[in-house]
Design a protein around this motif. Structure first.
Motif, mmCIF file in Angstrom:
data_model
loop_
_atom_site.group_PDB
_atom_site.id
_atom_site.type_symbol
_atom_site.label_atom_id
_atom_site.label_comp_id
_atom_site.label_asym_id
_atom_site.label_seq_id
_atom_site.Cartn_x
_atom_site.Cartn_y
_atom_site.Cartn_z
ATOM 1 N N SER A 50 5.203 -16.349 -4.316
ATOM 2 C CA SER A 50 5.602 -14.969 -4.580
ATOM 3 C C SER A 50 4.648 -14.414 -5.635
ATOM 4 C CB SER A 50 7.036 -14.897 -5.091
ATOM 5 O OG SER A 50 7.945 -15.434 -4.148
ATOM 6 N N ALA A 51 4.337 -13.111 -5.537
ATOM 7 C CA ALA A 51 3.373 -12.529 -6.468
ATOM 8 C C ALA A 51 3.654 -11.051 -6.658
ATOM 9 C CB ALA A 51 1.948 -12.716 -5.940
ATOM 10 N N GLU A 52 3.285 -10.553 -7.829
ATOM 11 C CA GLU A 52 3.321 -9.108 -8.072
ATOM 12 C C GLU A 52 2.046 -8.524 -7.486
ATOM 13 O OE1 GLU A 52 4.043 -8.171 -12.148
ATOM 14 O OE2 GLU A 52 6.083 -8.955 -12.118
ATOM 15 N N ALA A 53 2.164 -7.948 -6.311
ATOM 16 C CA ALA A 53 0.992 -7.505 -5.556
ATOM 17 C C ALA A 53 0.467 -6.153 -6.011
ATOM 18 C CB ALA A 53 1.332 -7.459 -4.066
ATOM 19 N N PHE A 54 1.312 -5.386 -6.733
ATOM 20 C CA PHE A 54 0.934 -4.017 -7.082
ATOM 21 C C PHE A 54 0.992 -3.826 -8.591
ATOM 22 C CE2 PHE A 54 3.339 -3.868 -2.989
ATOM 23 C CZ PHE A 54 2.204 -3.796 -2.169
ATOM 24 N N GLU A 55 -0.064 -3.259 -9.153
ATOM 25 C CA GLU A 55 -0.211 -3.127 -10.592
ATOM 26 C C GLU A 55 0.956 -2.355 -11.221
ATOM 27 O OE1 GLU A 55 -3.195 -0.971 -13.826
ATOM 28 O OE2 GLU A 55 -3.896 -1.314 -11.770
ATOM 29 N N GLY A 56 1.583 -2.988 -12.190
ATOM 30 C CA GLY A 56 2.641 -2.325 -12.930
ATOM 31 C C GLY A 56 3.939 -2.155 -12.172
ATOM 32 N N VAL A 57 4.080 -2.843 -11.036
ATOM 33 C CA VAL A 57 5.291 -2.726 -10.228
ATOM 34 C C VAL A 57 6.039 -4.056 -10.282
ATOM 35 C CG1 VAL A 57 6.238 -2.310 -7.926
ATOM 36 C CG2 VAL A 57 4.235 -1.025 -8.702
ATOM 37 N N ASP A 58 7.278 -4.018 -10.710
ATOM 38 C CA ASP A 58 8.079 -5.232 -10.916
ATOM 39 C C ASP A 58 8.727 -5.664 -9.599
ATOM 40 O OD1 ASP A 58 9.382 -7.351 -12.015
ATOM 41 O OD2 ASP A 58 10.760 -6.168 -13.261
ATOM 42 N N ALA A 59 7.885 -6.164 -8.703
ATOM 43 C CA ALA A 59 8.360 -6.657 -7.403
ATOM 44 C C ALA A 59 7.522 -7.877 -7.042
ATOM 45 C CB ALA A 59 8.208 -5.578 -6.330
ATOM 46 N N ARG A 60 8.208 -9.016 -6.816
ATOM 47 C CA ARG A 60 7.509 -10.247 -6.489
ATOM 48 C C ARG A 60 7.647 -10.500 -4.992
ATOM 49 N NH1 ARG A 60 5.519 -13.247 -10.175
ATOM 50 N NH2 ARG A 60 5.735 -15.169 -8.998
ATOM 51 N N ALA A 77 -1.303 2.839 -11.402
ATOM 52 C CA ALA A 77 -2.545 3.623 -11.420
ATOM 53 C C ALA A 77 -2.511 4.774 -10.416
ATOM 54 C CB ALA A 77 -3.734 2.712 -11.127
ATOM 55 N N GLY A 78 -1.337 5.005 -9.789
ATOM 56 C CA GLY A 78 -1.225 6.099 -8.841
ATOM 57 C C GLY A 78 -1.751 5.796 -7.461
ATOM 58 N N ARG A 79 -1.934 4.510 -7.145
ATOM 59 C CA ARG A 79 -2.417 4.115 -5.817
ATOM 60 C C ARG A 79 -1.248 3.714 -4.937
ATOM 61 N NH1 ARG A 79 -6.471 0.138 -8.859
ATOM 62 N NH2 ARG A 79 -4.383 -0.543 -9.466
ATOM 63 N N PRO A 80 -1.348 3.982 -3.624
ATOM 64 C CA PRO A 80 -0.275 3.574 -2.717
ATOM 65 C C PRO A 80 -0.074 2.064 -2.751
ATOM 66 C CG PRO A 80 -1.782 5.090 -1.621
ATOM 67 C CD PRO A 80 -2.424 4.705 -2.923
ATOM 68 N N CYS A 81 1.187 1.638 -2.710
ATOM 69 C CA CYS A 81 1.504 0.202 -2.747
ATOM 70 C C CYS A 81 1.328 -0.392 -1.351
ATOM 71 C CB CYS A 81 2.922 -0.016 -3.268
ATOM 72 S SG CYS A 81 3.149 0.382 -5.007
ATOM 73 N N ILE A 82 0.082 -0.652 -0.999
ATOM 74 C CA ILE A 82 -0.277 -1.256 0.281
ATOM 75 C C ILE A 82 -1.273 -2.370 0.001
ATOM 76 C CG2 ILE A 82 -1.201 -0.900 2.603
ATOM 77 C CD1 ILE A 82 -0.797 2.095 2.212
#
Length: 577
Positions: free
Chosen positions: A56-66, A490-495
């Motif tokens: 499991s990993a935090e794939a998106f910067e500053g987003v608390d989702a593993r 950073a305002g980028r889509p979480c993809i």
């Protein structure tokens, strides 16, 4: 026979009973089993963390989702392994098996509800004009369930022979349908509707680039492993994500006394002496073991053995299950050219990848602010995304996608399967996200063979695949998927898009093949060797002191721990000194 004049040479001293190369879930499983019997076990992992593809990993910067970054569902992990090792792993059964919007008319779709009665099930098929397939569906999956119930327990036992497996299944009709005839023939004989055929067919194509009617039966083997898991064929959601599974395996291995070392990259394995060389902390290190367990792909094992023999070109005998030995990236095979015929960079690259296993998928992770509205207003998004969401997977679409990809182009539309972890388990989200409407989506795109990376370039292909996945989703939604994609810090889509080449670089999976190579039948074929414990457990290689313990073992593939369990059983049966 030794004599007094010529006594047997003493066995060289060893540092460990067992040395395991690779800290994926299979390596950890083997480490736990062996350490619990008192064996001195050292496990070496090149990455800075354990778990391999089961993380499991935090794939998106500053987003608390593993997110479960690579593998994401569990089916083939036997309860026997969970019980033997005392794993604290919880799996959630999904009520809805699947939802498939009809590409011929996206305002309707097939929702397969595991709790539906016979009348409701017939109505669900009637909604897509496939009422004639409702009974065939029930009969077909009752048949796969009987096969699963009889065959799955053998995966943690010595390999049965083909004849024994056939006798155990005790259903000649099922044996012919799933083992003897190409999967496409079986599906076309049982079902009439294009959409229903496609839903069934996908289990034979996930991660496998093949035609449903190919006489190699690659699709059949892939299908079999997808429908026998747990003795039921169900695919469950691991609470806490895939990292919770590998984390538990690491815990029990350490508690049993196994030494688990990360940032330790193995560079050579001597298959005769059991000596392993690796680099750790900038220092070259060496250790010797009675037995080496390889949790890497067979092709990678061949490279490591070749390196120990001083033949880094890869000219060595392939390990069991490997198609061929291959040279390291950008190194020509031995004897491939002479001084009179220099090779350009492209030719060197092609030679380096000759014989490489080939993956055939793209993995896309997304975080949404909420679930999107469907073009089919009769089904709630919470139902549709709770199971496997099939998009553009008519059988005819799958066939067209295969042929287009085989010709070197990206399928259009891209067949996709989607899983929403957070509808079953919100523990992977931080408190703020968990209390919101946010959802994660895992998209698995089919028929994207690794050869497309060379044809288009990895960066370009990654962008095209991102667009193709979003377009596939948009084709069955009532609103653009882009409108509900969350933004990172950073305002980028979480993809996040992972191509086959991305998997190769991150996980050392040659060709991005998630099974480490071609899947094998879960039994001994006629004429196969069964002289040693390694043979009988399906973990033998060409090197007596090296056993395969990863997905490249017979009965390997998927997050199961079976390869690790069976390698450990072979070691214990051998009775190390």
């Amino acid at each position: 026979m030794p004599t007094d004049a010529h006594p047997a040479a003493p066995r060289p001293a060893v540092d460990h009973d067992v040395l395991i190369v690779g800290g994926g879930h299979n390596g950890l499983t083997a480490a736990a089993y062996l350490a619990r019997t008192g064996k001195r076990v050292l496990l070496l992992e090149r990455d800075d963390h354990l778990g391999g593809a089961a993380v499991s990993a935090e794939a998106f910067e500053g987003v608390d989702a593993r997110l479960s970054r690579y593998s994401y569902l569990v089916s083939l992990l036997p309860q026997r392994i969970v019980d033997d090792l005392g794993l604290d792993v919880r799996l959630v059964r999904r009520r809805f098996s699947s939802y498939t919007p009809d590409p011929r008319d996206p305002s309707r779709g097939l929702l397969v509800d595991g709790e539906a009665d016979a009348a409701s099930a017939r109505d669900a098929f009637a909604r897509v004009g496939a009422e004639g397939d409702a009974e065939a569906w029930q009969a077909f999956y009752a048949e796969t369930a009987r096969v699963a119930e009889r065959l799955f327990p053998t995966l943690t036992e010595p390999l049965p022979t083909r004849a024994e497996a056939r006798s155990l299944i005790a259903d000649e009709h099922a044996w012919d349908a799933f083992v003897e005839r190409p999967l496409g023939e079986t599906i076309d004989a049982r079902f009439a509707d294009d959409l229903v055929r496609g839903v069934v067919a996908t289990d034979g194509l996930i991660g496998t680039f093949t035609d449903l009617d190919d006489p190699s039966l690659d699709a059949n083997r892939c299908f079999l492993y997808h429908v026998i898991g747990g003795g039921t064929g169900d695919w469950d959601v691991p609470v806490g994500g895939m990292g919770a599974v590998s984390g538990e395996l690491a815990r029990v291995a350490r508690e049993a006394g196994a030494v688990l070392r990360t940032d330790a990259e193995v560079v050579a394995i001597d298959g005769d002496s059991g000596e392993v060389r690796w680099r750790e902390g900038g220092v070259d290190r060496t250790a010797r073991a009675h037995v080496v367990l390889a949790g890497v792909a067979p092709v990678v094992l061949d490279r490591l053995v070749a390196a120990a023999a001083g033949t880094a070109s890869g000219a060595t005998e392939p390990s069991a299950g490997a198609a061929a030995s291959v040279a390291p990236r950008d190194e020509p095979a031995a004897g491939a050219h002479s001084d009179e015929v220099p090779l350009d960079a492209g030719a060197r690259h092609r030679l380096a990848r000759a014989g490489m296993p080939e993956g055939a998928q793209v993995k896309v992770n997304l975080l949404l602010t909420r679930l999107p509205r469907l073009a089919d207003a009769s089904v709630a998004p919470e139902q549709a995304f709770a199971g496997t969401f099939h998009i553009n997977e008519l059988e005819t679409q799958l066939d067209a996608a295969y042929r287009r990809a085989a010709a070197g182009d990206l399928p259009d539309p891209l067949p996709c399967e989607i899983y929403c972890h957070t509808l079953s388990d919100r523990t992977i989200l931080g408190t703020g996200l968990a209390e919101s409407e946010a959802q994660t989506l895992t998209v698995f795109g089919l028929h994207v063979p690794d050869r497309l990376v060379d044809a288009h370039g990895n960066d370009e292909l990654r962008e095209r695949l991102r667009d193709a996945v979003l377009a596939s989703l948009d084709s069955v939604l009532a609103e653009p998927i882009a409108d509900v994609i969350a933004m990172d810090a950073a305002g980028r889509p979480c993809i996040e898009v992972k191509t086959t080449r991305d998997l190769e670089h991150a996980l050392n999976m040659p060709g991005g093949n998630i099974f480490h190579g071609t899947l094998s039948w879960p039994w001994l074929e006629p004429g196969a060797e069964a002289a040693t414990p390694a043979d009988r457990w399906g973990v033998a290689t060409a090197h007596p002191r090296v056993l395969m313990c990863g997905s490249g073992a017979v009965r390997g593939g998927a997050v199961s721990g079976i390869g690790g369990h069976n390698a450990a059983m072979a070691v214990l049966e051998e009775e190390l000194p």
